[in-house]
Every structure is written in C-alpha cells, then in structure tokens.
Design a protein around this motif. Structure first.
Motif, PDB file in Angstrom:
ATOM      1  N   MET A 240     109.712  -3.729  60.077  1.00 16.95           N
ATOM      2  CA  MET A 240     109.687  -5.628  61.037  1.00 16.95           C
ATOM      3  C   MET A 240     109.334  -6.613  60.504  1.00 16.95           C
ATOM      4  O   MET A 240     109.073  -7.908  60.581  1.00 16.95           O
ATOM      5  N   ILE A 241     107.846  -6.621  59.773  1.00 18.48           N
ATOM      6  CA  ILE A 241     107.376  -8.085  59.208  1.00 18.48           C
ATOM      7  C   ILE A 241     107.771  -9.024  58.751  1.00 18.48           C
ATOM      8  O   ILE A 241     107.835 -10.236  59.316  1.00 18.48           O
ATOM      9  N   PRO A 242     108.654  -8.272  57.368  1.00 17.92           N
ATOM     10  CA  PRO A 242     109.439  -9.652  56.808  1.00 17.92           C
ATOM     11  C   PRO A 242     110.310 -10.008  57.843  1.00 17.92           C
ATOM     12  O   PRO A 242     111.149 -10.860  57.785  1.00 17.92           O
ATOM     13  N   LYS A 243     110.897  -9.358  58.511  1.00 17.39           N
ATOM     14  CA  LYS A 243     112.357  -9.936  58.996  1.00 17.39           C
ATOM     15  C   LYS A 243     111.147 -10.719  60.020  1.00 17.39           C
ATOM     16  O   LYS A 243     112.167 -11.564  60.579  1.00 17.39           O
ATOM     17  N   VAL A 244     110.769 -10.525  60.959  1.00 21.88           N
ATOM     18  CA  VAL A 244     110.076 -10.930  62.341  1.00 21.88           C
ATOM     19  C   VAL A 244     109.999 -13.004  61.338  1.00 21.88           C
ATOM     20  O   VAL A 244     109.573 -13.803  61.777  1.00 21.88           O
ATOM     21  N   ASP A 245     108.622 -12.885  59.866  1.00 21.77           N
ATOM     22  CA  ASP A 245     108.328 -13.443  59.348  1.00 21.77           C
ATOM     23  C   ASP A 245     109.048 -14.855  59.105  1.00 21.77           C
ATOM     24  O   ASP A 245     109.594 -15.810  59.337  1.00 21.77           O
ATOM     25  N   CYS A 246     111.000 -14.150  58.743  1.00 23.40           N
ATOM     26  CA  CYS A 246     112.017 -15.161  58.684  1.00 23.40           C
ATOM     27  C   CYS A 246     112.506 -15.914  59.571  1.00 23.40           C
ATOM     28  O   CYS A 246     112.877 -17.234  60.051  1.00 23.40           O
ATOM     29  N   CYS A 247     112.223 -15.044  60.693  1.00 19.04           N
ATOM     30  CA  CYS A 247     112.761 -15.782  61.693  1.00 19.04           C
ATOM     31  C   CYS A 247     111.671 -17.166  62.672  1.00 19.04           C
ATOM     32  O   CYS A 247     111.911 -17.714  62.605  1.00 19.04           O
ATOM     33  N   LEU A 248     110.567 -16.895  62.114  1.00 11.91           N
ATOM     34  CA  LEU A 248     109.615 -17.536  62.840  1.00 11.91           C
ATOM     35  C   LEU A 248     109.181 -18.764  61.867  1.00 11.91           C
ATOM     36  O   LEU A 248     109.522 -19.998  62.429  1.00 11.91           O
ATOM     37  N   GLU A 249     109.453 -18.565  59.887  1.00  9.74           N
ATOM     38  CA  GLU A 249     109.940 -19.060  59.070  1.00  9.74           C
ATOM     39  C   GLU A 249     110.791 -19.859  60.041  1.00  9.74           C
ATOM     40  O   GLU A 249     110.653 -21.458  59.316  1.00  9.74           O
ATOM     41  N   ALA A 250     112.414 -19.679  60.405  1.00 13.46           N
ATOM     42  CA  ALA A 250     113.199 -21.214  61.026  1.00 13.46           C
ATOM     43  C   ALA A 250     112.410 -21.681  61.500  1.00 13.46           C
ATOM     44  O   ALA A 250     113.114 -23.193  61.894  1.00 13.46           O
ATOM     45  N   ILE A 251     112.347 -21.061  62.607  1.00 11.74           N
ATOM     46  CA  ILE A 251     112.125 -21.782  63.785  1.00 11.74           C
ATOM     47  C   ILE A 251     111.449 -23.594  63.098  1.00 11.74           C
ATOM     48  O   ILE A 251     111.027 -23.806  63.430  1.00 11.74           O
ATOM     49  N   GLU A 252     109.924 -22.635  62.680  1.00 10.46           N
ATOM     50  CA  GLU A 252     108.875 -23.094  62.089  1.00 10.46           C
ATOM     51  C   GLU A 252     109.275 -24.871  61.450  1.00 10.46           C
ATOM     52  O   GLU A 252     109.522 -25.509  61.134  1.00 10.46           O
ATOM     53  N   ALA A 253     110.410 -23.783  60.451  1.00  9.85           N
ATOM     54  CA  ALA A 253     111.266 -24.992  59.579  1.00  9.85           C
ATOM     55  C   ALA A 253     112.679 -25.818  60.697  1.00  9.85           C
ATOM     56  O   ALA A 253     112.864 -27.129  60.062  1.00  9.85           O
ATOM     57  N   GLY A 254     112.642 -26.083  61.668  1.00  9.00           N
ATOM     58  CA  GLY A 254     113.280 -27.062  62.210  1.00  9.00           C
ATOM     59  C   GLY A 254     114.607 -26.056  63.340  1.00  9.00           C
ATOM     60  O   GLY A 254     115.556 -26.569  63.986  1.00  9.00           O
ATOM     61  N   ALA A 255     114.823 -24.828  63.014  1.00  9.48           N
ATOM     62  CA  ALA A 255     115.844 -24.056  64.594  1.00  9.48           C
ATOM     63  C   ALA A 255     114.911 -24.136  65.606  1.00  9.48           C
ATOM     64  O   ALA A 255     113.851 -23.462  65.908  1.00  9.48           O
ATOM     65  N   GLN A 256     116.486 -24.137  66.918  1.00  5.05           N
ATOM     66  CA  GLN A 256     116.376 -24.130  67.407  1.00  5.05           C
ATOM     67  C   GLN A 256     115.580 -22.603  68.063  1.00  5.05           C
ATOM     68  O   GLN A 256     114.683 -22.889  68.866  1.00  5.05           O
ATOM     69  N   LYS A 257     116.429 -22.028  68.092  1.00  2.00           N
ATOM     70  CA  LYS A 257     115.697 -19.946  68.944  1.00  2.00           C
ATOM     71  C   LYS A 257     116.448 -19.743  67.577  1.00  2.00           C
ATOM     72  O   LYS A 257     118.041 -19.897  66.643  1.00  2.00           O
ATOM     73  N   VAL A 258     116.365 -18.485  67.292  1.00  3.67           N
ATOM     74  CA  VAL A 258     116.523 -17.133  66.226  1.00  3.67           C
ATOM     75  C   VAL A 258     116.739 -15.338  66.958  1.00  3.67           C
ATOM     76  O   VAL A 258     115.726 -15.503  67.935  1.00  3.67           O
ATOM     77  N   PHE A 259     117.403 -15.114  66.630  1.00  2.00           N
ATOM     78  CA  PHE A 259     118.264 -13.775  66.912  1.00  2.00           C
ATOM     79  C   PHE A 259     118.047 -12.857  66.511  1.00  2.00           C
ATOM     80  O   PHE A 259     118.784 -13.103  65.466  1.00  2.00           O
ATOM     81  N   ILE A 260     117.563 -12.042  66.414  1.00  2.00           N
ATOM     82  CA  ILE A 260     117.311 -10.477  66.215  1.00  2.00           C
ATOM     83  C   ILE A 260     117.833  -9.400  66.749  1.00  2.00           C
ATOM     84  O   ILE A 260     117.630  -8.988  68.033  1.00  2.00           O
ATOM     85  N   ILE A 261     119.631  -9.181  66.347  1.00  4.19           N
ATOM     86  CA  ILE A 261     120.597  -7.753  66.697  1.00  4.19           C
ATOM     87  C   ILE A 261     120.551  -7.077  65.799  1.00  4.19           C
ATOM     88  O   ILE A 261     120.866  -7.475  64.895  1.00  4.19           O
TER      89      ILE A 261
END
Length: 285
Positions: A240-261
């Motif tokens: 789960m760590i790399p999956k979550v890290d990518c989600c956080l990376e997207a938010i920190e880079a400028g995406a408004q929200k991220v879903f894992i589905i």
C-alpha cells in the motif's frame, strides 16, 4: 420497458447532474492497471466510463502500465526479468521490449477499445512531443527514469480536439534515450502538472483499510497529514505504501483530490465520481 424502470433511469441520470457539473471542463487523470486491464468485461466497463465522461465534457487522460504484458513478451523472447525494490531492472534489450509492448501493443489496444465503443482516442508516450523528461533513477536499475518535467502541451492539444489521450509510461532523457517509468508515478506527475480536479488510481483493492483483514474498516477520506500519520503507525504498510505515496505526490504536485478505487468493480469510475456512493479512499490536501 416499463414506466418504473424508465423513471428509475431518469432518477439516476438527474442525480448525476451536480457531479457532472463539478467535473465538466476539468481534468480527470485515470491510472489504469491490475485485473481491470486483463479481464475483457472489466476493460469494457472502464472504457465505457471514460467515454461517458469524455462525452459530458470531462477532460479525461488515461495513463497505463502493462507489467503482465511485458513479462509475457520477455518470457517469449527468453529475456530474464529482475526486480529491485519493486521496480523492473531495465537493461537495453529489456527496454526495447518495454517500449514495443507499452507504447505499441498495450497502448494501441486501449485506443482501439475506445474507438470500438464509438469514442475518439490518441495513443501517446512520454517521448512524443518531448512530453516526459527524465534522468536515470540510479545505475543499478538501468534504464529506469526519474521524472524531471512534464510538458502537457500535447495532452491539452489532443483533448481540445475531442480525443482521449492514452498515455504509456515511457520517458526520454536529454539525449533522446527512452526510459521505463513507474506508471503510478507518471499518473501522479501528469495529474499535478495539469492541476487536475481528480486522479483516480485503479487497483485490485478497495482502498485504505484500518485493518487489512476487515473489509468494513475502509477509510473513506484522508488528508495528506492523516495518511502520513497512518504510514508512521504501520496501518498503511507493504504494497500500500507506494500506492498511497503516488496519491500524496499527485496532491502535493497540484491535483485537487485523488481516489484509490477497486478496478474489479464494474463501472467503479462512474460510481466514484458521479454518485454519492463512494467506493474507495479519497485523498485531499
């Protein structure tokens, strides 16, 4: 068809209107992989979801990997696969196969799937238009790229003409050498560069669980700080760590929200974005 069924359909469509308004004319980046990519019925449902979003004015970008297809091609050519810290060690013969499979077979196959349903799609990789600029991540991994910059011009141009860009995870360095990149990372960086409204990461799990063995312990929403806290506590662990890290990376880079589905649920993208059901875990700033 009876009146009740028609009324129900109309109700579903009208209930989706506020959600459609939220995403119309906004970028939605979908990271596509896992079983949803290999099961023909699931694949069709994903393509239908993307096409529907595209038709109601959402600026959809599809980013894909293709690990199983690459493994299969390497096996056929009797080239051994080795992994280090979850990343494929990519020498020159392996990179040739990666490029052939990702930018060729897998990418054009997905374009054909969208076209078959009546949509318009264009297959791209990070070499096109010098879109994804990279440098070598480290010597041990060979031709595995670390992203320096994303030029979104080509993506924006393709979308402005009504096409869905289908992007494979290959980048290029300043000397024109092609590199293999983790597709989750590409999706995160593209979502950030486009300041996307949403990134959707399709996986083979339902989302972040408080207890990985208890399906009812799904966490519906996490802030960046809360997610980092759960990592420290060991609740977000292992794969789960790399999956979550990518989600956080997207938010920190400028995406408004991220879903894992969970991509194994038919029409998971539409259920997550256009209803109040909510399937997975949403990450916000």
């Amino acid at each position: 068809m009876d009146k009740v069924t028609n009324a129900k359909r109309a109700q579903i469509l009208t209930a989706a209107v506020p959600y459609i308004k939220e995403y119309t004319d906004k970028y939605v980046v979908v990271k596509y992989g896992g079983n949803a990519m290999t099961d023909p019925e699931l694949k069709k449902s994903v393509m239908q979801d993307l096409l529907l979003l595209n038709l109601v004015g959402v600026k959809v970008v599809l980013v894909h990997g293709g690990g199983p297809e690459i493994n299969s091609a390497l096996d056929k050519m009797q080239i051994e696969s080795t992994f280090k810290d979850g990343l494929r060690v990519t020498d020159e013969p392996t990179m040739e196969v990666v490029q052939m499979v990702l930018a060729g077979k897998v990418n054009k196959g997905l374009v054909a799937n969208i076209v078959e349903l009546g949509g318009k799609a264009v297959g791209l990789c990070g070499i096109d238009g010098n879109m994804i600029k990279v440098h070598k991540k480290n010597a041990d991994l060979g031709l595995v790229g670390e992203i320096d910059d994303i030029d979104t011009t080509l993506i924006e141009t393709v979308i402005s003409q009504g096409y869905i860009p289908v992007l494979s995870s290959i980048g290029v360095d300043e000397n024109g050498v092609a590199y293999n990149i983790n597709a989750d990372t590409v999706a995160a960086k593209v979502a950030g560069a486009l300041q996307a409204e949403t990134m959707v990461a399709m996986t083979n799990i339902d989302g972040v669980m408080r207890d990985k063995d208890n399906p009812t312990s799904l966490i519906p929403q996490l802030s960046v700080a809360e997610a980092k806290q759960l990592k420290q506590e060991g609740i977000i662990a292992g794969g789960m760590i790399p999956k979550v890290d990518c989600c956080l990376e997207a938010i920190e880079a400028g995406a408004q929200k991220v879903f894992i589905i969970n991509g194994e649920i038919p029409h998971a993208i539409l259920i997550e974005l256009l209803t109040n059901e909510g399937l997975g875990t949403m990450f916000v700033k």
